[in-house]
Design a protein around this motif. Sequence first.
Motif, PDB file in Angstrom:
ATOM      1  N   ALA A  84       7.865   1.715  -4.871  1.00  0.00           N
ATOM      2  CA  ALA A  84       6.680   1.026  -4.351  1.00  0.00           C
ATOM      3  C   ALA A  84       5.742   2.001  -3.643  1.00  0.00           C
ATOM      4  N   THR A  85       4.445   1.736  -3.745  1.00  0.00           N
ATOM      5  CA  THR A  85       3.443   2.527  -3.038  1.00  0.00           C
ATOM      6  C   THR A  85       3.297   1.986  -1.619  1.00  0.00           C
ATOM      7  N   PRO A  86       2.704   2.767  -0.701  1.00  0.00           N
ATOM      8  CA  PRO A  86       2.451   2.255   0.648  1.00  0.00           C
ATOM      9  C   PRO A  86       1.632   0.968   0.627  1.00  0.00           C
ATOM     10  N   GLY A  87       0.685   0.870  -0.311  1.00  0.00           N
ATOM     11  CA  GLY A  87      -0.130  -0.337  -0.423  1.00  0.00           C
ATOM     12  C   GLY A  87       0.697  -1.548  -0.813  1.00  0.00           C
ATOM     13  N   GLU A  88       1.646  -1.357  -1.715  1.00  0.00           N
ATOM     14  CA  GLU A  88       2.515  -2.456  -2.144  1.00  0.00           C
ATOM     15  C   GLU A  88       3.440  -2.891  -1.013  1.00  0.00           C
ATOM     16  N   MET A  89       3.902  -1.930  -0.231  1.00  0.00           N
ATOM     17  CA  MET A  89       4.730  -2.275   0.925  1.00  0.00           C
ATOM     18  C   MET A  89       3.920  -3.040   1.963  1.00  0.00           C
ATOM     19  N   ALA A  90       2.688  -2.604   2.184  1.00  0.00           N
ATOM     20  CA  ALA A  90       1.838  -3.244   3.184  1.00  0.00           C
ATOM     21  C   ALA A  90       1.616  -4.721   2.875  1.00  0.00           C
ATOM     22  N   LYS A  91       1.548  -5.071   1.606  1.00  0.00           N
ATOM     23  CA  LYS A  91       1.318  -6.461   1.208  1.00  0.00           C
ATOM     24  C   LYS A  91       2.501  -7.363   1.526  1.00  0.00           C
ATOM     25  N   LYS A  92       3.660  -6.785   1.795  1.00  0.00           N
ATOM     26  CA  LYS A  92       4.843  -7.579   2.104  1.00  0.00           C
ATOM     27  C   LYS A  92       4.898  -7.994   3.582  1.00  0.00           C
ATOM     28  N   PHE A  93       4.046  -7.405   4.394  1.00  0.00           N
ATOM     29  CA  PHE A  93       4.015  -7.753   5.814  1.00  0.00           C
ATOM     30  C   PHE A  93       3.283  -9.079   6.013  1.00  0.00           C
TER      31      PHE A  93
END
Length: 286
Positions: free
Chosen positions: A136-145
């Motif tokens: 996962a990219t940092p952007g994809e991780m951020a969307k999980k918050f």
Amino acid sequence: MKPIVEYSDFRKYMLDFYEERKRCSAFSWREFSKIAGFTSSSYMKVVCDGKSKLSRIGVERTGSAMGLVGFEMEYFRAMVEYGQVESEEKKVAAYNNMLAIAKVHKVRVLEGDLFKFYETWQNPVVRELAPQMPGATPGEMAKKFYADVSAAEVRESLDFLTKSGLLKKTEDENFLQTESSITGTPDATRLALRGMHRQMSKLATPALELPVNERNFTGVTMGISRELYGRIVKELDECLRRIVALASEEKNIEQVYRLNLQLFPLTKNIKEGDAVACSDKENDDE
């Protein structure tokens, strides 16, 4: 003796200095106080026992008595400030000054990573989340918050976690948690965690809007004694220990959760009686 930058408690540093000198010679508290320029023969011991503070002049005399010069003296001044100021704001400023002095002179304060880890609530969350999202990219991780977190903030956390050894980046660009942990003195740990608790308590309020099968809020208002308070704290510690043990065995991680255990006074000491507890347990009918 350890280098001074491996200390955050100036009293512990002074005590270790005394013990080291005593081990090598007939050094005494009287002599320590005398070479530091204090008339009281036991003053250095009183300071080390936490029963007295060092004045600004006392800091200079004590540092000189221990042979501190240059950045070591600078660090000692900041360490005394950190150990003696009352306000959290000044305490944090003094601690940051200690880290800055160590960094400039290319030495590492062991508790610096601990302090930075708890500086923002994203760090512990990213440490749990990243290994569960391979590729996962940092952007994809951020969307999980649930809260608003940017890709840049996630990237910054990942950079810090890998540099500090709390996460390991594999050859295929995935992340693994390491066995390493950052430890420090209890005082530094408490200070670092205080800011984290504030941040996490703010995140708890919007979580009330989630479905009741996704969050659990329980509370009880009760009258207790100091003796019972100690017993309750031990029960909470034991409960938390068991929960951590359960979580460490979990292999099928689906989400990152935060558990806050809070026990705090709502009144001043009334010195009498025990009141009836009033439970605020939620149920699914709300």
